[in-house]
Write a protein that holds these residues in place. Sequence first.
Motif, short mmCIF file in Angstrom:
data_model
loop_
_atom_site.label_atom_id
_atom_site.label_comp_id
_atom_site.label_asym_id
_atom_site.label_seq_id
_atom_site.Cartn_x
_atom_site.Cartn_y
_atom_site.Cartn_z
N SER A 162 0.83 -1.20 0.00
CA SER A 162 0.00 0.00 0.00
C SER A 162 0.86 1.24 0.00
CB SER A 162 -0.90 0.01 1.23
OG SER A 162 -1.61 1.22 1.34
N GLN A 284 -4.65 2.72 -3.57
CA GLN A 284 -5.22 1.38 -3.46
C GLN A 284 -4.30 0.51 -2.60
OE1 GLN A 284 -5.59 0.64 -7.83
NE2 GLN A 284 -7.67 0.01 -7.30
N ALA A 307 -9.60 -0.63 -1.59
CA ALA A 307 -9.32 0.80 -1.40
C ALA A 307 -8.20 0.95 -0.39
CB ALA A 307 -10.58 1.51 -0.92
N GLY A 350 -14.64 0.11 -3.48
CA GLY A 350 -13.24 0.15 -3.89
C GLY A 350 -12.56 -1.20 -3.95
#
Length: 359
Positions: A162, A284, A307, A350
């Motif tokens: 991430s 994301q 997400a 998401g």
Amino acid sequence: MNNSVNKKQILIYGAYGYTGELIARKAVAKGLKPILSGRSAAKLQPLANELGLPAIAVSLDDDDALARTLRDVAAVINCAGPFSATAEPMIRACIASGTHYQDITGEMAVYQLAHGLDAEARAAGVVLCPGTGFDVIPTDCLAAALHREMYSATHLTLGFDSDSGLSPGTAKTSIESLGVGGAVRRNGKIEVTPHAELTRKINFGRGEKFAVAIPWGDVATAYYSTEIPNIEVYIPMSPRRAKKMQKLNALRWLLRMKWVQNWLKGKVDDKVRGPSENQRAEQQTWVWGEVRNDRRGERRVGRVVTANGYDVTVHGSLAVVEFLLDYQGEGGYFTPSKLCGHELVEKLPGSGVIKIGID
């Protein structure tokens, strides 16, 4: 028997923290009217006034006030970290008042505490489900999906990649682990390991990266979900940073000291701010997992894109609390996948679908 069946009110504790405020705002956008709570009335009131919500300041040290506050509450979302300090008094108050408990922790000790209180919660008809945020919904759901593909798996490895920065609360939780080390599960037991001792290369979903094992919550929770006896969790990290982490091993005794912990956490208060809405929208998360049965030479790999961690936490915690408002099942300790099914992550805004294959 579920004590909460006639209650419909929810309470967000720690509502004025970075993530607590995000959850409160999204709850209102979804048509919910949560009670905002926390230790400080001065910090609560401006947000409550803005959102038109009731606010109750209560200390977790005040058992009687806490019991009165929770009497008509169906479910609590505890957003007040570090959860090493807040989870146990709130969990015990929830069991006493017949209120379902969830939080957004990533702290292994909290999962172990809640798991140990399973029988008490079951007797009270109360659900205990810590970890209803990015810690640990995506990895827990992927672990459960991979286990369905290979019930004979002896090894589970999870990881995520991430670009999100840390919220203040997450940063403080990370500081608490500096003096302890890493953690893995071996033959069913959690073992403490030196920082950055375990490394490997992983394609989380956007190319192969050098990665380091970390003491992520799934070392506890994925075992409760799957009973796979060997578990590791990885994040990408540059080899240079991994070497710096290894040098911290000699200082773990110092990093455990209270004054050092307090000093480092003070730095967080001064410098760390959660990402803006625009920043979160561009970030994301790539979640990866692998199950193996080495005796049979079997291996499966799973991936899901979600997400950013904060949005997963906001949407995930609210999805679970809405599930609990209509819950008619038994009480006890649950992981997110055990409570809501491994499809929970796929339902969050998401998120993509879980994809499992041989690579």
